[in-house]
Structures are given as C-alpha cells and as structure tokens.
Design a protein around this motif. Structure first.
Motif, PDB file in Angstrom:
ATOM      1  N   ILE A  64       0.835  -1.203   0.000  1.00  0.00           N
ATOM      2  CA  ILE A  64       0.000   0.000   0.000  1.00  0.00           C
ATOM      3  C   ILE A  64       0.869   1.251   0.000  1.00  0.00           C
ATOM      4  O   ILE A  64       0.595   2.233  -0.702  1.00  0.00           O
ATOM      5  N   MET A  65       1.966   1.228   0.784  1.00  0.00           N
ATOM      6  CA  MET A  65       2.844   2.395   0.897  1.00  0.00           C
ATOM      7  C   MET A  65       3.851   2.490  -0.244  1.00  0.00           C
ATOM      8  O   MET A  65       4.566   3.485  -0.368  1.00  0.00           O
ATOM      9  N   GLY A  66       3.934   1.436  -1.063  1.00  0.00           N
ATOM     10  CA  GLY A  66       4.869   1.445  -2.183  1.00  0.00           C
ATOM     11  C   GLY A  66       6.302   1.196  -1.780  1.00  0.00           C
ATOM     12  O   GLY A  66       7.234   1.650  -2.461  1.00  0.00           O
ATOM     13  N   PHE A  67       6.510   0.437  -0.695  1.00  0.00           N
ATOM     14  CA  PHE A  67       7.842   0.181  -0.184  1.00  0.00           C
ATOM     15  C   PHE A  67       8.385  -1.153  -0.684  1.00  0.00           C
ATOM     16  O   PHE A  67       7.647  -2.110  -0.901  1.00  0.00           O
ATOM     17  N   ASP A  68       9.679  -1.221  -0.842  1.00  0.00           N
ATOM     18  CA  ASP A  68      10.388  -2.433  -1.238  1.00  0.00           C
ATOM     19  C   ASP A  68      10.790  -3.203   0.029  1.00  0.00           C
ATOM     20  O   ASP A  68      10.613  -2.722   1.151  1.00  0.00           O
ATOM     21  N   PHE A  69      11.359  -4.386  -0.171  1.00  0.00           N
ATOM     22  CA  PHE A  69      11.760  -5.234   0.949  1.00  0.00           C
ATOM     23  C   PHE A  69      13.003  -6.021   0.573  1.00  0.00           C
ATOM     24  O   PHE A  69      13.135  -6.497  -0.561  1.00  0.00           O
ATOM     25  N   VAL A  70      13.935  -6.185   1.525  1.00  0.00           N
ATOM     26  CA  VAL A  70      15.129  -7.013   1.301  1.00  0.00           C
ATOM     27  C   VAL A  70      15.679  -7.487   2.643  1.00  0.00           C
ATOM     28  O   VAL A  70      15.474  -6.829   3.673  1.00  0.00           O
ATOM     29  N   ARG A  71      16.376  -8.634   2.627  1.00  0.00           N
ATOM     30  CA  ARG A  71      17.084  -9.101   3.808  1.00  0.00           C
ATOM     31  C   ARG A  71      18.537  -8.648   3.715  1.00  0.00           C
ATOM     32  O   ARG A  71      19.180  -8.784   2.664  1.00  0.00           O
ATOM     33  N   ARG A  72      19.077  -8.102   4.801  1.00  0.00           N
ATOM     34  CA  ARG A  72      20.474  -7.694   4.834  1.00  0.00           C
ATOM     35  C   ARG A  72      21.385  -8.895   5.121  1.00  0.00           C
ATOM     36  O   ARG A  72      20.943  -9.865   5.736  1.00  0.00           O
ATOM     37  N   PRO A  73      22.658  -8.794   4.761  1.00  0.00           N
ATOM     38  CA  PRO A  73      23.614  -9.817   5.170  1.00  0.00           C
ATOM     39  C   PRO A  73      24.077  -9.621   6.610  1.00  0.00           C
ATOM     40  O   PRO A  73      24.712 -10.507   7.184  1.00  0.00           O
ATOM     41  N   THR A  74      23.795  -8.452   7.181  1.00  0.00           N
ATOM     42  CA  THR A  74      24.174  -8.133   8.557  1.00  0.00           C
ATOM     43  C   THR A  74      23.023  -8.441   9.508  1.00  0.00           C
ATOM     44  O   THR A  74      21.867  -8.538   9.098  1.00  0.00           O
ATOM     45  N   GLY A  75      23.341  -8.534  10.784  1.00  0.00           N
ATOM     46  CA  GLY A  75      22.326  -8.801  11.794  1.00  0.00           C
ATOM     47  C   GLY A  75      21.579  -7.536  12.198  1.00  0.00           C
ATOM     48  O   GLY A  75      21.579  -6.538  11.493  1.00  0.00           O
ATOM     49  N   GLY A  76      20.956  -7.600  13.368  1.00  0.00           N
ATOM     50  CA  GLY A  76      20.189  -6.457  13.850  1.00  0.00           C
ATOM     51  C   GLY A  76      18.729  -6.542  13.443  1.00  0.00           C
ATOM     52  O   GLY A  76      18.280  -7.525  12.859  1.00  0.00           O
ATOM     53  N   ARG A  77      18.009  -5.469  13.752  1.00  0.00           N
ATOM     54  CA  ARG A  77      16.573  -5.443  13.491  1.00  0.00           C
ATOM     55  C   ARG A  77      16.260  -4.673  12.208  1.00  0.00           C
ATOM     56  O   ARG A  77      17.138  -4.133  11.556  1.00  0.00           O
ATOM     57  N   ALA A  78      14.986  -4.650  11.887  1.00  0.00           N
ATOM     58  CA  ALA A  78      14.550  -4.053  10.622  1.00  0.00           C
ATOM     59  C   ALA A  78      14.758  -2.545  10.595  1.00  0.00           C
ATOM     60  O   ALA A  78      14.657  -1.860  11.620  1.00  0.00           O
ATOM     61  N   VAL A  79      15.044  -2.033   9.399  1.00  0.00           N
ATOM     62  CA  VAL A  79      15.243  -0.597   9.189  1.00  0.00           C
ATOM     63  C   VAL A  79      14.433  -0.172   7.967  1.00  0.00           C
ATOM     64  O   VAL A  79      14.492  -0.823   6.918  1.00  0.00           O
ATOM     65  N   LEU A  80      13.685   0.922   8.104  1.00  0.00           N
ATOM     66  CA  LEU A  80      13.012   1.517   6.952  1.00  0.00           C
ATOM     67  C   LEU A  80      13.938   2.563   6.359  1.00  0.00           C
ATOM     68  O   LEU A  80      14.213   3.587   6.968  1.00  0.00           O
TER      69      LEU A  80
END
Length: 266
Positions: A64-80
């Motif tokens: 709905i917001m027109g955002f993409d998505f990907v998994r990072r190779p680094t750890g940690g939590r999600a970032v917009l």
C-alpha cells in the motif's frame, strides 16, 4: 587511501548486492577499502539476517505504501530506508582495523559519523545502554549500546558483519523521519502499533530535527567524507564502481538478494 563512491539510488536488492560485491572485489583484486554512500528507491524495509520476514513484516502495508523489501547480510533489526543517507564501509584482509575485535572496530568506524555530525554543528554520542522499555522488530525503536544518539534520540543505526573476505559495516543516517510509516511495516495489533508510535516519537529523531535546520543527503555526504578522513587518517578519493565490481553485484542481485530463497529463508 579509501575509495569514496556515491552510487546514487537503487532498489534494496541491488544496494545489498553492491555492498557485498565491493568486499569480494577488494579481496580478489586488492583494491583499496571503500566508503560508499547511497539511497534506496523506492523506500525499502531491510530486515536483519536472523529475522523472520513472514512472522514480522506486514507485506500488505508495504504494498500500500509502495515500499520495497530485502534481507540484509548483517544482523540487527529491521530498518526503513527512506529519508536518509545510507553508508557502507568495506575492508578486506589484511588491514589493521580487522585486527580489532568486532565491537572495537564498529565503534572506531562509527566515530567518523559522530565527527561528521560535529562538523555539522551537532552533539552526537554512543548510547550507553540497551533500551529495555520497548521490544520491537524495528532497529530505530530499540536503541542498543552501539547506536548514535542526539539529545537522547537515535539518529543513526548501523550493523557490522565479518566473513572470510573481511568486514562490511553499513547503516542509516536519518535526515528526516516518519515515525508512523516505520511501524506500519510490521505485523502488530493496532493498540500495540499506536503505543510504539508514541514511544518512537520520544526515541527516534533525525539530523534536521536535532540540528533545527534543513539537512539533506548532500550535506551529510560531504561532512561524512571529512569526518571519516579525520578519524581514519586516510584520504577519501572519489571513485566509481569498476567493471568487475558491477559484474559481481549483478550476479549477487540475480542469484541472492533478489530471490525468495534469500529474503524468506527464515
């Protein structure tokens, strides 16, 4: 000497592919370390290597917001990744920074960002503790002892990984922030989402808000270059991606970061 590369705007999968390609190319061809700056188009939610996309991400809202998505190779939590300068530092073996342990090298490299903010007229510093008040899939909602704050609010979030090639550290330097959009990215009950948005307003900020003036990508780009030169004691020489780096990046994009196997593996 470090190469300083501005790769402009790319989607999430290509940005992650370029980061990894730079490290592989350094290890294979002996090119200098790289400080890279870039942006995401469209805005992209990146999740940490160990997070579960299916459990945590609200893909309907992303669409709905027109955002993409990907998994990072680094750890940690999600970032917009939206209104920010994203940076990455890639350093292959052998290098004196790789003789440090992960946390020491993380702090050392991050001092270049703190120095950059000082050059812009701000007072930035490392968080001294992990935030226990809120549990959230969002990186910026849950500051840790290694994040960079201004006036008690998180403005920079970073992560580092090491592999057989060397070190990759990348992160987000916010010049503006939309708190509500961050929490619309996750599977949350509405009351929990509203609570996290209110908490987020007290814990997350941007350089524009904390410096009380308009700050953009170009402003941060120039000061980051200067700050890193001072801290590292190395000249930042403007460069472009080589043919070999692009070839590695396109291969990683096609066969790793743009695949369902990678992005939904957990």
């Amino acid at each position: 000497m470090y190469r300083f590369i501005d790769t402009g705007k790319n989607n999430g999968a290509m940005n992650m592919a370029i980061d990894e390609a730079l490290l592989i190319a350094q290890a294979n061809f002996g090119t200098p370390p790289v400080l890279r700056v870039y942006q995401f188009e469209p805005p992209t939610l990146s999740i940490g290597y160990f997070q579960s996309a299916n459990k945590e991400v609200d893909f309907e809202n992303l669409k709905i917001m027109g955002f993409d998505f990907v998994r990072r190779p680094t750890g940690g939590r999600a970032v917009l990744h939206d209104k920010e300068l994203t940076y990455s530092i890639t350093i292959a073996y052998p290098n004196k920074i790789l003789e440090m342990n992960l946390l020491d090298s993380f702090h050392f490299l991050s001092k270049g960002i703190i120095r950059a903010i000082e050059i812009m007229g701000g007072n930035a510093y490392f968080s001294q503790s992990e935030d226990k008040e809120v549990s959230s899939p969002s990186c910026f909602a849950s500051p840790t002892f290694s994040d960079i704050l201004m006036n008690g609010k998180k403005v920079v979030g970073s992560a580092q990984m090491r592999n057989k090639f060397g070190l990759l550290q990348h992160g987000s330097i916010l010049y503006k922030v939309d708190i509500e959009s961050i929490f619309k990215c996750f599977k949350l009950e509405e009351k929990q989402r509203e609570r996290l948005i209110e908490i987020g307003k007290h814990k997350i900020s941007s350089l524009s808000d904390e410096l009380r003036r308009e700050v953009g990508f170009k402003d941060i780009k120039e000061t980051l270059k200067k700050g890193m030169e001072e801290v590292l004691g190395e000249k930042m020489v403007e460069s472009n991606l080589t043919k070999e780096e692009l070839e590695i990046a396109y291969d990683l994009y096609k066969n790793k970061y743009n695949t369902l196997e990678w992005n939904f593996m957990k």
